[in-house]
Scaffold this motif. Sequence first.
Motif, PDB file in Angstrom:
ATOM      1  N   LYS A 189       0.825   1.689   2.576  1.00 57.23           N
ATOM      2  CA  LYS A 189      -0.547   1.812   3.061  1.00 57.23           C
ATOM      3  C   LYS A 189      -1.471   2.029   1.869  1.00 57.23           C
ATOM      4  O   LYS A 189      -1.167   2.825   0.975  1.00 57.23           O
ATOM      5  CB  LYS A 189      -0.671   2.969   4.058  1.00 57.23           C
ATOM      6  CG  LYS A 189      -1.897   2.881   4.945  1.00 57.23           C
ATOM      7  CD  LYS A 189      -1.818   3.866   6.096  1.00 57.23           C
ATOM      8  CE  LYS A 189      -3.012   3.710   7.027  1.00 57.23           C
ATOM      9  NZ  LYS A 189      -2.958   4.666   8.154  1.00 57.23           N
ATOM     10  N   GLU A 190      -2.614   1.361   1.888  1.00 54.73           N
ATOM     11  CA  GLU A 190      -3.489   1.310   0.714  1.00 54.73           C
ATOM     12  C   GLU A 190      -4.051   2.653   0.260  1.00 54.73           C
ATOM     13  O   GLU A 190      -4.182   2.880  -0.960  1.00 54.73           O
ATOM     14  CB  GLU A 190      -4.652   0.324   0.967  1.00 54.73           C
ATOM     15  CG  GLU A 190      -4.269  -1.121   0.942  1.00 54.73           C
ATOM     16  CD  GLU A 190      -3.462  -1.584   2.151  1.00 54.73           C
ATOM     17  OE1 GLU A 190      -2.838  -2.661   2.082  1.00 54.73           O
ATOM     18  OE2 GLU A 190      -3.456  -0.841   3.182  1.00 54.73           O
ATOM     19  N   PRO A 191      -4.417   3.601   1.123  1.00 53.68           N
ATOM     20  CA  PRO A 191      -4.989   4.868   0.633  1.00 53.68           C
ATOM     21  C   PRO A 191      -4.069   5.659  -0.296  1.00 53.68           C
ATOM     22  O   PRO A 191      -4.547   6.531  -1.030  1.00 53.68           O
ATOM     23  CB  PRO A 191      -5.277   5.647   1.921  1.00 53.68           C
ATOM     24  CG  PRO A 191      -5.482   4.604   2.961  1.00 53.68           C
ATOM     25  CD  PRO A 191      -4.523   3.509   2.602  1.00 53.68           C
ATOM     26  N   TYR A 192      -2.768   5.353  -0.310  1.00 53.89           N
ATOM     27  CA  TYR A 192      -1.850   6.095  -1.165  1.00 53.89           C
ATOM     28  C   TYR A 192      -1.882   5.600  -2.607  1.00 53.89           C
ATOM     29  O   TYR A 192      -1.056   6.028  -3.424  1.00 53.89           O
ATOM     30  CB  TYR A 192      -0.443   6.046  -0.566  1.00 53.89           C
ATOM     31  CG  TYR A 192      -0.411   6.772   0.759  1.00 53.89           C
ATOM     32  CD1 TYR A 192      -0.224   8.141   0.823  1.00 53.89           C
ATOM     33  CD2 TYR A 192      -0.650   6.087   1.951  1.00 53.89           C
ATOM     34  CE1 TYR A 192      -0.240   8.817   2.033  1.00 53.89           C
ATOM     35  CE2 TYR A 192      -0.672   6.758   3.168  1.00 53.89           C
ATOM     36  CZ  TYR A 192      -0.471   8.119   3.207  1.00 53.89           C
ATOM     37  OH  TYR A 192      -0.508   8.785   4.403  1.00 53.89           O
ATOM     38  N   VAL A 193      -2.863   4.775  -2.914  1.00 56.98           N
ATOM     39  CA  VAL A 193      -3.122   4.386  -4.306  1.00 56.98           C
ATOM     40  C   VAL A 193      -3.426   5.609  -5.162  1.00 56.98           C
ATOM     41  O   VAL A 193      -3.302   5.563  -6.397  1.00 56.98           O
ATOM     42  CB  VAL A 193      -4.295   3.368  -4.354  1.00 56.98           C
ATOM     43  CG1 VAL A 193      -5.607   4.031  -3.961  1.00 56.98           C
ATOM     44  CG2 VAL A 193      -4.405   2.718  -5.720  1.00 56.98           C
ATOM     45  N   VAL A 194      -3.798   6.728  -4.546  1.00 57.98           N
ATOM     46  CA  VAL A 194      -4.166   7.944  -5.281  1.00 57.98           C
ATOM     47  C   VAL A 194      -2.958   8.745  -5.758  1.00 57.98           C
ATOM     48  O   VAL A 194      -3.115   9.727  -6.490  1.00 57.98           O
ATOM     49  CB  VAL A 194      -5.071   8.859  -4.425  1.00 57.98           C
ATOM     50  CG1 VAL A 194      -6.335   8.135  -3.988  1.00 57.98           C
ATOM     51  CG2 VAL A 194      -4.315   9.386  -3.194  1.00 57.98           C
ATOM     52  N   LEU A 195      -1.746   8.356  -5.368  1.00 60.20           N
ATOM     53  CA  LEU A 195      -0.575   9.184  -5.688  1.00 60.20           C
ATOM     54  C   LEU A 195      -0.387   9.451  -7.184  1.00 60.20           C
ATOM     55  O   LEU A 195      -0.044  10.583  -7.558  1.00 60.20           O
ATOM     56  CB  LEU A 195       0.694   8.547  -5.113  1.00 60.20           C
ATOM     57  CG  LEU A 195       0.964   8.846  -3.636  1.00 60.20           C
ATOM     58  CD1 LEU A 195       2.187   8.081  -3.160  1.00 60.20           C
ATOM     59  CD2 LEU A 195       1.142  10.337  -3.408  1.00 60.20           C
ATOM     60  N   PRO A 196      -0.586   8.472  -8.088  1.00 57.85           N
ATOM     61  CA  PRO A 196      -0.406   8.790  -9.507  1.00 57.85           C
ATOM     62  C   PRO A 196      -1.292   9.942  -9.980  1.00 57.85           C
ATOM     63  O   PRO A 196      -0.864  10.755 -10.810  1.00 57.85           O
ATOM     64  CB  PRO A 196      -0.754   7.476 -10.207  1.00 57.85           C
ATOM     65  CG  PRO A 196      -0.416   6.420  -9.207  1.00 57.85           C
ATOM     66  CD  PRO A 196      -0.799   7.013  -7.888  1.00 57.85           C
ATOM     67  N   ALA A 197      -2.512  10.031  -9.444  1.00 52.96           N
ATOM     68  CA  ALA A 197      -3.394  11.149  -9.809  1.00 52.96           C
ATOM     69  C   ALA A 197      -2.816  12.471  -9.323  1.00 52.96           C
ATOM     70  O   ALA A 197      -2.900  13.498 -10.020  1.00 52.96           O
ATOM     71  CB  ALA A 197      -4.788  10.927  -9.221  1.00 52.96           C
TER      72      ALA A 197
END
Length: 528
Positions: A189-197
Motif C-alpha cells: 500500500k502506497e502510504p507506507y512509503v514513509v517506513l524508511p523515515a
Amino acid sequence: MNAPFRLSAAKVTAFALLALTAIVFGRHLGGEFVWDDHYLIENSALMQSPSGWRGLLVTDVWEGVGGEPTRLYHPVPMISLWMQVQMTGLSMIPLRLLNVAVHVANAWLFYRLLTRASIEPAIASAMSLVFAVHPLSVEPAMWLTGRHDTVAVLLGLAGMHASARLGEPRWPLAALAMAITAGGAFASKEPYVVLPALYFAYAILVARLPLARASIGAAAGFAGVGVVMAIRARLHIPTVGGLPGVPIAEQLRAYGTIAGVYGGYALSLTAGPTTRSYQGWGLPGAVAVTLAIAAAGLGSLWRAAKGSQTGARVAFGLAWFAISLSPHVVSLPTLGVLGNRYGYFPLLGLLFALGALVDDLRARARPALRSVVSVAVFVPILIEAPMSSGMASLWTSDIDLFGADFVENPDDPQTLYFLGSALERRGGCAAALGYFEKAAENAPDMARASQSLTACLVRVGKGAQAIAPAQNALRLAPSGANLYNLALALEQAGRLEEAATVARRAVQVAPANAAFQELLARVGERRP
C-alpha cells in the motif's frame, strides 16, 4: 527435584492475544464478501485463474479487474489472497482467518518492539492487547481488502526490529531486511512509503545507534522503495501524486483534521462509521492540533537530548503517529472517506508513546502503587473488546455494515452511496435509486454518486432524468465510461444526434471497447 513451571510474560502475552482475538473476532469469521472484496476477490477472474498471479504482478489493483487505471499497485497482499483462493476457494472463513492471524502477528511484533525498548513487560503486554482489540483494528482485520494494511504493517514492524540490529556485527543482513520490508510494504500500500523515515527515527531515538549506521538503514529502506518505484514506472503505473496548487493552509487544514480524527479515535477507544465522509475542520482547530503534536514532539526531543530515555521513546511514538498520517493529506480529501483502516498504523505510534509514559509513571510511583499501575493499564481492554466484537459482527454483509452507518448518519453521502450500491447488488436498481438520488443531492461534487445514479436511471428506463447526473459525472470525472453513460441516457431520451456525438467521443477514448462501438453503431442505425 524438578524446577517449578513458570510462564514468562511473553508466553502469557501470546496466549492472551490468541484468546482475546478469538473471543472478539472468532464468531464473525463467516458471512459474505463485503465492499471492494466483491470486485477484487469474489468476481475477479485473476483470483480464480491458476496463472492469475502474473496479472496481479503487472497490473494495478483496479485495472486488473477491468476498471479504470489507478495509482494503486499492491501485488504483495493481492498475490497472498490469490494463493489462498487457489488452496481454499472462495470460502470466507479461511480467508478472513488469515487476515485476523496477520493482525495478531502485528500485535505480537508490537509487544516485542515495546519490550526491546525496555518497556516493562506487563505494560508492553497491555499496549499490544489494546491494539489487538481496538475498534480501529476491526476494519483491517475483518475486511479482506484490509490485508493491504495488515501485511504492510507486518513488514514495517519487522523492519523496525531489523533496524535495532544495525549495531551488531551482521548489520548488512539487517540493512537488507530493511530494504526488503520497506519495498514489500510499499508494494502492499502506497502510504507506507514513509517506513524508511521511521526506521531512521527508531534507530536514532530508541536503539540509540550512531547517525552513520542509522543512515545506512534508512538508505537501505529507501532503496527498497526505489526498486518498487522502478517496477511501477516500467509497468506505467504512476507513483507521484499530491495536491498540486493547493495552498499550504489547506494542506495544514487537511493534516490537522486527519490527525485530530484518528488521534481522537485512538485515545477514546472508539472508531467512526466505516463510510464516514471526509469533512475538513476549521483552520484554527486543525492548526491547533498540528501545533499540539509538534509541541509534544519537540518537548520529548528536548528531554531526549538531555538524556531521558522516556523522552526519546515518546518522541519516536509521536513521530510514528505524525509521519504515518502524512501521506493521507494527499489521498483522503480526494477519496472523501475517513475509513478506520487509515488509523491502524498510526494507532501503534500513539500506543508506543503511551506505553513509554505509563512505564515512566510506574517507575516513579511508590513501590506499593506500581502493581496498581500495572493492573490499571489493562482496564481499557474491558471497554473496547465488547465494542469491537459488535463492530466485527457487521462485516458479515454489505447491508449490515452500511446499514449500521446509515442508522448513525442517514444524510452522509458516502454512506448513502455505499448502501445504495449494496442494495443494487442485492435487489436491483429499484431498491437503490432513492439512496443514489440523495447521495448525489447531498454531494453534487461526488462523481461516483452521479455515476451510479445515471446507471440506475438508465436501467429503469428513465433516460431523460439521467442526462443531468450523467453530465455532472462527466464534468467531475471525464472518462470513456461516463461518456458511454451519457450517450445511453441521450439515446433513451430520443436525442439521437447528441447521443451519436457523445458515443463517438467514447470510442475515441477507448477504441477497443466493444460496448462503446456497439452503442455507436446502434445509435447510427436509429438516426433518421
